[in-house]
Design a protein around this motif. Structure first.
Motif, PDB file in Angstrom:
ATOM      1  N   ASP A 111     -23.124  -7.046   9.571  1.00 46.61           N
ATOM      2  CA  ASP A 111     -22.655  -8.256  10.245  1.00 46.61           C
ATOM      3  C   ASP A 111     -21.167  -8.133  10.542  1.00 46.61           C
ATOM      4  O   ASP A 111     -20.311  -8.280   9.666  1.00 46.61           O
ATOM      5  N   LEU A 112     -20.839  -7.878  11.799  1.00 43.85           N
ATOM      6  CA  LEU A 112     -19.443  -7.680  12.188  1.00 43.85           C
ATOM      7  C   LEU A 112     -18.589  -8.924  11.981  1.00 43.85           C
ATOM      8  O   LEU A 112     -17.405  -8.823  11.676  1.00 43.85           O
ATOM      9  N   ALA A 113     -19.175 -10.104  12.127  1.00 46.21           N
ATOM     10  CA  ALA A 113     -18.402 -11.335  11.965  1.00 46.21           C
ATOM     11  C   ALA A 113     -17.980 -11.521  10.508  1.00 46.21           C
ATOM     12  O   ALA A 113     -16.877 -11.988  10.231  1.00 46.21           O
ATOM     13  N   VAL A 114     -18.862 -11.159   9.577  1.00 45.16           N
ATOM     14  CA  VAL A 114     -18.511 -11.224   8.155  1.00 45.16           C
ATOM     15  C   VAL A 114     -17.432 -10.194   7.841  1.00 45.16           C
ATOM     16  O   VAL A 114     -16.438 -10.491   7.163  1.00 45.16           O
ATOM     17  N   VAL A 115     -17.622  -8.973   8.335  1.00 42.39           N
ATOM     18  CA  VAL A 115     -16.652  -7.900   8.120  1.00 42.39           C
ATOM     19  C   VAL A 115     -15.276  -8.291   8.655  1.00 42.39           C
ATOM     20  O   VAL A 115     -14.245  -7.990   8.044  1.00 42.39           O
ATOM     21  N   ALA A 116     -15.247  -8.986   9.774  1.00 39.94           N
ATOM     22  CA  ALA A 116     -13.977  -9.390  10.392  1.00 39.94           C
ATOM     23  C   ALA A 116     -13.143 -10.258   9.457  1.00 39.94           C
ATOM     24  O   ALA A 116     -11.904 -10.276   9.552  1.00 39.94           O
ATOM     25  N   GLN A 117     -13.800 -10.985   8.548  1.00 37.96           N
ATOM     26  CA  GLN A 117     -13.082 -11.910   7.669  1.00 37.96           C
ATOM     27  C   GLN A 117     -12.521 -11.240   6.422  1.00 37.96           C
ATOM     28  O   GLN A 117     -11.649 -11.800   5.762  1.00 37.96           O
ATOM     29  N   ILE A 118     -13.010 -10.048   6.076  1.00 37.33           N
ATOM     30  CA  ILE A 118     -12.670  -9.490   4.764  1.00 37.33           C
ATOM     31  C   ILE A 118     -12.100  -8.079   4.811  1.00 37.33           C
ATOM     32  O   ILE A 118     -11.408  -7.665   3.888  1.00 37.33           O
ATOM     33  N   ALA A 119     -12.354  -7.330   5.892  1.00 36.01           N
ATOM     34  CA  ALA A 119     -11.988  -5.906   5.913  1.00 36.01           C
ATOM     35  C   ALA A 119     -10.672  -5.653   6.652  1.00 36.01           C
ATOM     36  O   ALA A 119     -10.354  -6.331   7.626  1.00 36.01           O
ATOM     37  N   ASP A 120      -9.933  -4.639   6.169  1.00 34.38           N
ATOM     38  CA  ASP A 120      -8.720  -4.175   6.862  1.00 34.38           C
ATOM     39  C   ASP A 120      -9.071  -3.115   7.903  1.00 34.38           C
ATOM     40  O   ASP A 120      -8.483  -3.076   8.975  1.00 34.38           O
ATOM     41  N   ARG A 121     -10.025  -2.250   7.542  1.00 29.91           N
ATOM     42  CA  ARG A 121     -10.457  -1.192   8.461  1.00 29.91           C
ATOM     43  C   ARG A 121     -11.973  -1.107   8.457  1.00 29.91           C
ATOM     44  O   ARG A 121     -12.635  -1.545   7.511  1.00 29.91           O
ATOM     45  N   ILE A 122     -12.530  -0.497   9.518  1.00 29.69           N
ATOM     46  CA  ILE A 122     -13.980  -0.393   9.686  1.00 29.69           C
ATOM     47  C   ILE A 122     -14.365   1.049   9.996  1.00 29.69           C
ATOM     48  O   ILE A 122     -13.711   1.715  10.816  1.00 29.69           O
ATOM     49  N   VAL A 123     -15.426   1.512   9.348  1.00 27.00           N
ATOM     50  CA  VAL A 123     -16.071   2.787   9.682  1.00 27.00           C
ATOM     51  C   VAL A 123     -17.449   2.457  10.248  1.00 27.00           C
ATOM     52  O   VAL A 123     -18.246   1.778   9.600  1.00 27.00           O
TER      53      VAL A 123
ATOM     54  N   GLY B  55     -21.138  15.313   7.049  1.00 31.62           N
ATOM     55  CA  GLY B  55     -19.711  15.540   7.291  1.00 31.62           C
ATOM     56  C   GLY B  55     -18.871  14.290   7.413  1.00 31.62           C
ATOM     57  O   GLY B  55     -18.073  14.172   8.347  1.00 31.62           O
ATOM     58  N   VAL B  56     -19.015  13.367   6.463  1.00 31.65           N
ATOM     59  CA  VAL B  56     -18.282  12.095   6.529  1.00 31.65           C
ATOM     60  C   VAL B  56     -16.905  12.230   5.878  1.00 31.65           C
ATOM     61  O   VAL B  56     -16.773  12.766   4.784  1.00 31.65           O
ATOM     62  N   ASP B  57     -15.858  11.742   6.571  1.00 35.64           N
ATOM     63  CA  ASP B  57     -14.474  11.755   6.078  1.00 35.64           C
ATOM     64  C   ASP B  57     -13.870  10.359   6.215  1.00 35.64           C
ATOM     65  O   ASP B  57     -13.962   9.755   7.286  1.00 35.64           O
ATOM     66  N   PHE B  58     -13.234   9.866   5.158  1.00 37.86           N
ATOM     67  CA  PHE B  58     -12.423   8.653   5.258  1.00 37.86           C
ATOM     68  C   PHE B  58     -11.556   8.517   4.004  1.00 37.86           C
ATOM     69  O   PHE B  58     -11.819   9.130   2.967  1.00 37.86           O
TER      70      PHE B  58
ATOM     71  N   MET C  80       0.828  -1.205   0.000  1.00 37.26           N
ATOM     72  CA  MET C  80       0.000   0.000   0.000  1.00 37.26           C
ATOM     73  C   MET C  80       0.866   1.259   0.000  1.00 37.26           C
ATOM     74  O   MET C  80       1.879   1.314   0.686  1.00 37.26           O
ATOM     75  N   THR C  81       0.479   2.245  -0.787  1.00 35.50           N
ATOM     76  CA  THR C  81       1.213   3.508  -0.841  1.00 35.50           C
ATOM     77  C   THR C  81       0.626   4.479   0.160  1.00 35.50           C
ATOM     78  O   THR C  81      -0.422   4.250   0.739  1.00 35.50           O
ATOM     79  N   ASP C  82       1.349   5.611   0.351  1.00 36.39           N
ATOM     80  CA  ASP C  82       0.865   6.636   1.272  1.00 36.39           C
ATOM     81  C   ASP C  82      -0.270   7.449   0.662  1.00 36.39           C
ATOM     82  O   ASP C  82      -1.028   8.113   1.371  1.00 36.39           O
ATOM     83  N   THR C  83      -0.373   7.448  -0.675  1.00 40.73           N
ATOM     84  CA  THR C  83      -1.427   8.210  -1.349  1.00 40.73           C
ATOM     85  C   THR C  83      -2.698   7.383  -1.406  1.00 40.73           C
ATOM     86  O   THR C  83      -2.700   6.288  -1.957  1.00 40.73           O
ATOM     87  N   PRO C  84      -3.803   7.889  -0.841  1.00 45.03           N
ATOM     88  CA  PRO C  84      -5.030   7.079  -0.863  1.00 45.03           C
ATOM     89  C   PRO C  84      -5.605   6.951  -2.271  1.00 45.03           C
ATOM     90  O   PRO C  84      -5.469   7.868  -3.093  1.00 45.03           O
ATOM     91  N   LEU C  85      -6.216   5.822  -2.549  1.00 44.59           N
ATOM     92  CA  LEU C  85      -6.937   5.652  -3.808  1.00 44.59           C
ATOM     93  C   LEU C  85      -8.246   6.430  -3.755  1.00 44.59           C
ATOM     94  O   LEU C  85      -8.653   7.074  -4.718  1.00 44.59           O
ATOM     95  N   VAL C  86      -8.900   6.362  -2.581  1.00 44.38           N
ATOM     96  CA  VAL C  86     -10.177   7.059  -2.378  1.00 44.38           C
ATOM     97  C   VAL C  86     -10.016   8.047  -1.227  1.00 44.38           C
ATOM     98  O   VAL C  86      -9.464   7.706  -0.181  1.00 44.38           O
ATOM     99  N   SER C  87     -10.495   9.250  -1.445  1.00 43.76           N
ATOM    100  CA  SER C  87     -10.466  10.259  -0.386  1.00 43.76           C
ATOM    101  C   SER C  87     -11.832  10.950  -0.334  1.00 43.76           C
ATOM    102  O   SER C  87     -12.269  11.552  -1.323  1.00 43.76           O
ATOM    103  N   VAL C  88     -12.498  10.829   0.805  1.00 42.98           N
ATOM    104  CA  VAL C  88     -13.817  11.452   1.003  1.00 42.98           C
ATOM    105  C   VAL C  88     -13.668  12.500   2.102  1.00 42.98           C
ATOM    106  O   VAL C  88     -13.171  12.207   3.192  1.00 42.98           O
ATOM    107  N   ARG C  89     -14.099  13.725   1.794  1.00 42.14           N
ATOM    108  CA  ARG C  89     -13.969  14.812   2.760  1.00 42.14           C
ATOM    109  C   ARG C  89     -15.294  15.560   2.905  1.00 42.14           C
ATOM    110  O   ARG C  89     -15.871  16.018   1.918  1.00 42.14           O
TER     111      ARG C  89
END
Length: 554
Positions: free
Chosen positions: A217-229, A29-32, A1-10
């Protein structure tokens, strides 16, 4: 992963216009950011804004909504500053979408291959022959059966899990940098869900694609996601790595979501006195199927030789994957699908196979609540009219007496009296299911058949419905037969469990001892397939050769 985000929401703000013409802000006012190759999960209950935010990454909003402020960048593209035609070029190439309902994404009259490669034709990405070759490669990567020929089938000729993976192939055919998964496993049973998750995770890793995974479903998310919002009412409550959110949540709402994942185990209302007591429901040697009857048997035999007893004030769970026959059993007991052999006894009295042959009193005593409240409630009738109909049919109540009883029934399922004037389309999923329950309760039944009634609901709302069922049982002395593919739901509501596989009961055991005492290989497979709140759970599953063999054998 690079330091430059692919997606930036401000500072993303999305507004909507209500039926009365009032403007409301639904995303505030969602940011990620999302790094290249990273998978970000958006979680929250129904109405939290997670799907609205996910769709906005394609520059799309639902009818009546609009992006009113903030910026969305994907790579070099300013999505919020684009024209609609520019956004259309982005979709399918830079960013693509996998819907919750794969069936709704496919045209039933076209072959699968024609639909999977359509993006390559629309955007002129590659010749047809190369597109089909690429599609077959995706079919293999997604572990689809007969990858060289499955594209020649029509959507109705494949299973739900296969169709969900094919919808992913449709999204991936244009080699996008970002893939949006909108609750793609919500409607799948646990074993099919595992197969689909494994396939998604493998393909995303091999292609180094970034992803947004929308789920409750947090259990499903736990198997596939790196980060959670974590979202609630259109605002971010908390965000962090998956490990941090699952193991050290900071916000009270995140803690509430985690608590809802683990329902309170069921405590039996009463013990069985089998020697002296007549079961409220008994099924003897029951067979059911579909299609015309020939030589005493239907064209498609779905369920065979089912036997069980359900005692008054107790609850029976029936579990199994899609196609196991559990919903067919509920319909046969209700008389919606007449059994062609065997008996259904209500309080010791044999019922006619078809509901058309049953007396009004027999129909009143055993009610069914269906999985999808959207299709079970007449969209043209108000809530009050829907709940009043059984009052008229069974009790002869009309006018003020009926209206008074409707208010009492709505209160019983924790809905305000003013709701009786609304149409089903104006209610949330949880409210619709409560109306469904109120309608069943209007008949004053002794037995309620619950057919997957929480499977379409988010975790928090489903937990509230389960608590309501327990409360009503204590107040009204009800018995439940609970059809489900969710083992935690069954453990939360039921005293006893039947495990169904290919139309037969392969095991019967107490719900509280299910995980410890199950001996049948298929029962063990079901139990092992329930996702855990552990980021290493799916990877561990893939290291278990015995379990993987069970998946391939079923």
């Amino acid at each position: 992963m690079t330091d430059t985000p692919l997606v930036s929401v401000r500072d993303l703000r999305i507004g909507a216009v209500t039926d009365s013409g009032r403007n409301v802000e639904i995303i505030r006012g969602v940011d990620f950011d999302i790094a290249p190759g990273e998978i970000l999960a958006l979680i929250g209950e129904s109405g939290s804004g997670k799907t609205t935010i996910a769709l906005s990454l394609m520059g799309h909003t639902r009818r009546g909504c609009a992006i009113e402020g903030g910026t969305i960048r994907i790579g070099e593209h300013d999505v919020t500053g684009m024209t609609e035609s520019q956004r259309a070029k982005l979709r399918g190439t830079e960013v693509s979408y996998v819907p919750q309902s794969a069936a709704a994404a496919f045209n039933p009259s076209k072959r699968i291959m024609d639909q999977v490669v359509e993006t390559t034709r629309i955007h002129d990405l590659m010749p047809r022959a190369k597109a089909e070759e690429h599609a077959r490669g995706l079919f293999r990567a997604l572990a689809l059966p007969n990858p060289d020929t499955i594209g020649e089938r029509y959507p109705h000729q494949v299973s739900g899990g296969q169709l969900q993976r094919l919808s992913a192939a449709m999204a991936l055919i244009g080699d996008p940098e970002l893939v949006i998964f909108d609750e793609p496993t919500t409607a799948l049973d646990v074993t099919t869900q595992i197969e689909v998750l494994r396939a998604f995770r493998r393909v995303m890793a091999e292609g180094s694609m970034a992803g947004v995974y929308v789920s409750h479903d947090l259990a499903v998310v736990a198997q596939i996601a790196d980060r959670i919002v974590v979202l609630k009412n259109g605002e971010i409550q908390e965000q962090g790595t998956t490990e941090q959110i699952l193991n050290a949540p900071e916000h009270p709402y995140t803690k509430e979501l985690l608590a809802a994942f683990d329902p309170v185990p069921h405590v039996a209302v009463k013990d069985v006195e089998a020697e002296t007591e007549t079961p409220i429901l008994e099924v003897r040697n029951l067979y059911a199927g579909y299609g015309p009857i020939k030589d005493g048997e239907p064209l498609a035999k779905v369920m065979s030789d089912v036997n069980f007893k359900l005692y008054r004030g107790r609850n029976l769970g029936v579990i199994g994957e899609s196609g196991s026959g559990k919903s067919t059993l509920a319909r046969a007991v209700a008389g919606i699908l007449p059994a062609y052999r065997g008996d259904v006894l209500l309080d010791g009295h044999t019922l006619a196979p078809s509901l058309n042959q049953r007396s009004k009193q027999e129909l009143r005593r055993a009610q069914i609540v269906f999985q999808l409240a959207d299709t079970a409630l007449n969209p043209a009738h108000s809530v009050g009219s829907i709940v009043a109909r059984p009052l008229r049919f069974y009790k002869g109540l009309r006018g003020g007496a009926a209206d008074k009883r409707v208010i009492e029934l709505l209160d019983m399922v924790h809905l305000p009296p003013a709701l009786r004037h609304r149409l089903p389309s104006e209610l949330s999923g949880g409210q619709k299911q409560r109306v469904n329950l109120a309608r069943a309760l209007a008949a004053e039944p002794e037995l309620i058949l619950c057919d997957e009634i929480t499977s379409a609901l988010d975790t928090v709302v489903a937990a509230a419905i389960l608590e309501l069922l327990k409360e009503l049982q204590g107040e009204l002395g009800l018995s439940y037969m609970f059809i489900s593919h969710d083992l935690s739901t069954v453990e939360a509501v039921c005293d006893d469990v039947l495990v169904m596989y290919k139309g037969e009961v392969v095991e019967a055991l107490p719900a509280a001892r299910m995980s410890q005492d199950a001996t049948h290989a298929y029962s063990r497979l079901l139990i092992s397939s329930v996702p855990q709140l552990d980021t290493g759970w799916l990877a561990g599953l893939e290291q278990d050769p015995e379990l993987l063999a069970a998946f391939s054998d079923r």
